[in-house]
Design a protein around this motif. Structure first.
Motif, mmCIF file in Angstrom:
data_model
loop_
_atom_site.group_PDB
_atom_site.id
_atom_site.type_symbol
_atom_site.label_atom_id
_atom_site.label_comp_id
_atom_site.label_asym_id
_atom_site.label_seq_id
_atom_site.Cartn_x
_atom_site.Cartn_y
_atom_site.Cartn_z
ATOM 1 N N PRO A 12 17.063 14.923 -7.526
ATOM 2 C CA PRO A 12 17.760 15.946 -7.912
ATOM 3 C C PRO A 12 18.763 15.601 -9.143
ATOM 4 O O PRO A 12 19.255 16.535 -9.790
ATOM 5 C CB PRO A 12 18.399 16.487 -6.393
ATOM 6 N N ILE A 13 19.442 14.275 -8.717
ATOM 7 C CA ILE A 13 20.260 13.953 -9.785
ATOM 8 C C ILE A 13 19.544 13.815 -10.991
ATOM 9 O O ILE A 13 20.284 13.957 -12.248
ATOM 10 C CB ILE A 13 20.921 12.471 -9.272
ATOM 11 N N ALA A 14 18.182 13.189 -11.107
ATOM 12 C CA ALA A 14 17.725 13.007 -12.525
ATOM 13 C C ALA A 14 17.638 14.629 -13.231
ATOM 14 O O ALA A 14 17.521 14.620 -14.262
ATOM 15 C CB ALA A 14 16.249 12.562 -12.264
ATOM 16 N N VAL A 15 17.235 15.425 -12.350
ATOM 17 C CA VAL A 15 16.916 16.707 -12.783
ATOM 18 C C VAL A 15 18.276 17.379 -13.390
ATOM 19 O O VAL A 15 18.440 17.921 -14.636
ATOM 20 C CB VAL A 15 16.510 17.871 -11.626
ATOM 21 N N ILE A 16 19.720 17.099 -12.509
ATOM 22 C CA ILE A 16 20.735 17.659 -13.020
ATOM 23 C C ILE A 16 21.134 16.690 -14.215
ATOM 24 O O ILE A 16 21.772 17.461 -15.098
ATOM 25 C CB ILE A 16 21.899 17.225 -11.955
ATOM 26 N N THR A 21 12.242 13.232 -17.352
ATOM 27 C CA THR A 21 11.020 12.270 -18.059
ATOM 28 C C THR A 21 11.125 10.792 -17.689
ATOM 29 O O THR A 21 10.206 10.133 -17.372
ATOM 30 C CB THR A 21 10.995 12.474 -19.456
ATOM 31 N N GLY A 22 12.343 10.319 -18.116
ATOM 32 C CA GLY A 22 12.722 8.609 -17.684
ATOM 33 C C GLY A 22 12.296 8.480 -16.237
ATOM 34 O O GLY A 22 11.973 7.625 -15.782
ATOM 35 N N PHE A 23 12.867 9.298 -15.347
ATOM 36 C CA PHE A 23 12.590 9.287 -13.980
ATOM 37 C C PHE A 23 11.102 9.158 -13.567
ATOM 38 O O PHE A 23 10.694 8.367 -12.867
ATOM 39 C CB PHE A 23 13.260 10.427 -13.164
ATOM 40 N N GLY A 24 10.228 10.021 -13.918
ATOM 41 C CA GLY A 24 9.028 9.935 -13.952
ATOM 42 C C GLY A 24 8.084 8.790 -14.335
ATOM 43 O O GLY A 24 7.444 8.067 -13.499
ATOM 44 N N TYR A 32 0.878 -1.184 0.048
ATOM 45 C CA TYR A 32 -0.009 0.256 0.185
ATOM 46 C C TYR A 32 0.895 1.335 -0.081
ATOM 47 O O TYR A 32 0.717 2.015 -0.751
ATOM 48 C CB TYR A 32 -1.073 -0.034 1.110
ATOM 49 N N SER A 33 1.914 1.242 0.874
ATOM 50 C CA SER A 33 2.761 2.525 1.001
ATOM 51 C C SER A 33 3.597 2.715 -0.067
ATOM 52 O O SER A 33 3.730 3.717 -0.745
ATOM 53 C CB SER A 33 3.450 2.438 2.161
ATOM 54 N N THR A 34 4.154 1.564 -0.776
ATOM 55 C CA THR A 34 5.059 1.809 -1.831
ATOM 56 C C THR A 34 4.353 2.164 -3.236
ATOM 57 O O THR A 34 4.839 3.157 -3.917
ATOM 58 C CB THR A 34 5.788 0.424 -2.009
ATOM 59 N N ALA A 35 3.162 1.685 -3.380
ATOM 60 C CA ALA A 35 2.460 1.956 -4.431
ATOM 61 C C ALA A 35 1.857 3.355 -4.497
ATOM 62 O O ALA A 35 2.063 4.168 -5.508
ATOM 63 C CB ALA A 35 1.384 1.029 -4.680
ATOM 64 N N MET A 36 1.582 3.794 -3.228
ATOM 65 C CA MET A 36 1.347 5.190 -3.178
ATOM 66 C C MET A 36 2.385 6.089 -3.252
ATOM 67 O O MET A 36 2.061 7.085 -4.168
ATOM 68 C CB MET A 36 0.413 5.413 -1.860
ATOM 69 N N PHE A 37 3.329 5.881 -2.699
ATOM 70 C CA PHE A 37 4.530 6.540 -2.641
ATOM 71 C C PHE A 37 5.199 6.905 -4.001
ATOM 72 O O PHE A 37 5.245 8.125 -4.821
ATOM 73 C CB PHE A 37 5.550 6.006 -1.655
ATOM 74 N N MET A 38 5.475 5.821 -4.802
ATOM 75 C CA MET A 38 6.114 5.910 -6.045
ATOM 76 C C MET A 38 4.880 6.363 -7.114
ATOM 77 O O MET A 38 5.204 6.974 -8.064
ATOM 78 C CB MET A 38 6.480 4.333 -6.423
ATOM 79 N N GLY A 39 3.651 5.905 -6.873
ATOM 80 C CA GLY A 39 2.744 6.642 -7.645
ATOM 81 C C GLY A 39 2.420 8.090 -7.544
ATOM 82 O O GLY A 39 2.126 8.548 -8.493
ATOM 83 N N GLN A 40 2.539 8.637 -6.451
ATOM 84 C CA GLN A 40 2.478 10.083 -6.214
ATOM 85 C C GLN A 40 3.706 10.751 -6.859
ATOM 86 O O GLN A 40 3.668 11.676 -7.457
ATOM 87 C CB GLN A 40 2.526 10.413 -4.975
ATOM 88 N N TRP A 41 4.821 10.259 -6.856
ATOM 89 C CA TRP A 41 5.997 10.884 -7.403
ATOM 90 C C TRP A 41 6.022 10.350 -9.013
ATOM 91 O O TRP A 41 6.071 11.361 -9.700
ATOM 92 C CB TRP A 41 7.368 9.959 -6.951
ATOM 93 N N GLY A 42 5.522 9.349 -9.423
ATOM 94 C CA GLY A 42 5.463 9.151 -10.943
ATOM 95 C C GLY A 42 4.519 10.242 -11.581
ATOM 96 O O GLY A 42 4.859 10.778 -12.551
#
Length: 475
Positions: free
Chosen positions: A417-421, A426-429, A112-122
């Motif tokens: 921040p590494i992905a932004v740098i 896009t790939g990170f999302g 539940y937590s992992t899907a929510m957490f990664m889903g919100q980020w993505g």
């Protein structure tokens, strides 16, 4: 610390001393007492079941330097929550029940937590790229400011914001802290509404039917009904039992802090939350006590009482130290982002809560709502509105599940921040979104969901916090 001089604001360095700490604790203590008195006297607070620490924190924010300026907090007030939540989870390691119901509950809590957490980020990184950038002309990284502040909290906002500021994105921290501030308000308002609706609908496992007067007012008037907050395990001629229990907890947090320092020295980019390390160290300490034949050396109710007191202060300090940021250039995009973020969290709680936790989903769902929109501390505060004695086992399950969830939380804080740098936003999302979908598919494939039943209270703290108390980031 900020002081007024000749009509302008100047920053004056003020030495932090033990008396500064005393002043901070003294002010928040009286506000906690005021919050409790208001709960006892005001019908509106009783109807909302608003915990005294939340009231205390809001009053502290109102009369603090950011608004009315009647009192001045030290510049360290925002760091107290990090230590206090570490005390909470260190205490949990010594007092929780590690039975089979915790293991199965932790499995679903992890999914539940992992899907929510990664889903919100993505989802919000992708919305930043495909909605906010074309519509408002925002930068590609703008969407990640929602999870940075909501599910990340003030700590993640500081970590990611400072990293992005180092590469020239000056507004990153302000956006992150604004998101965390709004998320906290959304968490409290939405959580109070859901908690009251759930209690009145009979969804709360521990609270059903007409609420007793002591729960509504926060005061146990009948002395016969007042429970003990713990038992002594040592004779005071040797050491005061409370000193022994407090010493164990504080020493556990100290060891966790030192281990984090060693890890930081070896791997500077790795940052493990202090509360998570404290929980692990606490479990090791508990195992060592069992090996030594002293598994009952600490009284669980006493440890839980210490945990409850630490949580009350943590919530009050966390809210009182909010620093709203004015970001006029982003206000339209921010409003839409916050609305969509709130909608995501509402849908996730009402859909995924029953899916993962079955008919007794309210306690776990409202806890998940709290930290999905603000912080673990906020989730605990809301949880205690529907589960005052922490008998549902929700925190125990989260503590165990965090061992498997930690790599995702730590990883996103480091990699964002590494992905932004690197220009890989896009790939990170898309990668974050794919992980969330993968966890959901796995949960169905392994028949973890839909859950028929879950949690009858036997997995909670033994005696929970044996007193009736209304509340227990740090992100």
């Amino acid at each position: 610390m900020l002081h007024k001089c000749c009509g302008s604001d100047i920053v004056v360095a003020v030495e932090y001393t033990p008396y500064t700490l005393l002043t901070d604790i003294g002010w928040i203590s009286i506000l906690l007492i005021v919050g409790n008195v208001l709960r006892n006297r005001l019908k509106v607070l009783q109807a909302l079941l608003l915990p005294a620490p939340i009231t205390a924190g809001l009053i502290g924010l109102l009369i603090g330097p950011e608004i009315l300026g009647l009192i001045n907090w030290s510049d360290q007030v925002g760091t107290y929550t990090t230590l206090l939540i570490a005390v909470v989870f260190a205490s949990m390691a010594f007092s929780m029940d590690l039975g089979g119901s915790i293991a199965s509950g932790a499995r679903n809590m992890w999914a539940y937590s992992t899907a929510m957490f990664m889903g919100q980020w993505g989802i919000f990184i992708l919305l930043g790229l495909y909605l906010f950038a074309p519509l408002f002309g925002t930068e590609p990284w703008f969407g990640m400011m929602l999870p940075v502040g909501f599910v990340g909290g003030f700590g993640t906002a500081a970590a990611v914001g400072s990293s992005l500021e180092d590469i020239g994105i000056a507004e990153a921290s302000s956006l992150g802290f604004t998101s965390a501030t709004v998320g906290t308000l959304v968490a409290i308002i939405g959580g109070v509404i859901v908690a009251n609706l759930g209690i009145r609908a009979g969804r709360a496992t521990e609270l059903k039917g007409e609420l007793p007067a002591d729960l509504r007012t926060g005061y146990i008037e009948n002395e016969v009904d007042r429970p003990s907050i713990g038992k002594a395990t040592t004779n005071p001629s040797s050491i005061e039992p409370l000193a022994l229990h407090g010493g164990f907890i504080v020493f556990t947090v100290l060891i966790a802090y030192l281990l984090n320092g060693l890890i930081k020295d070896q791997w500077p980019n790795v940052s493990i939350p202090l509360f998570a390390m404290s929980f692990v160290v606490g479990l090791i300490g508990r195992m060592l006590l069992r090996v030594a034949g002293r598994e009952n050396y600490l009284d669980r109710d006493t440890v839980s009482s210490i945990s409850g007191a630490a949580t009350d202060y943590m919530i009050a300090f966390g809210i009182a130290s909010i620093v709203p940021a004015a970001l006029a250039d982003y206000w339209q995009a921010l409003v839409l982002m916050f609305v969509l973020g709130t909608l995501f969290c509402v849908v996730w709680m009402l859909w995924a809560g029953p899916l993962f936790f079955g008919e007794n989903w309210l306690e776990r769902g409202i806890f998940g709502w709290g930290w999905a929109t603000a912080a673990v501390a906020t989730g605990i505060a809301l949880l205690k509105m529907v589960d005052p004695k922490l008998k549902s086992g929700t925190l125990n399950e989260y503590g165990v599940a965090y061992v498997g969830f930690a790599p995702f939380e730590i990883g996103m804080t480091i990699l964002a921040p590494i992905a932004v740098i690197a220009g890989f936003t896009t790939g990170f999302g898309w990668a974050s979104f794919a992980i969330a979908v993968g966890v959901l598919i796995m949960s169905f494939a392994l028949k973890w969901v839909p859950a028929k039943k879950h949690g009858k209270g036997n997995g909670g703290l033994q005696g929970g916090s044996t007193r009736i108390q209304t509340v227990t980031k740090a992100d």
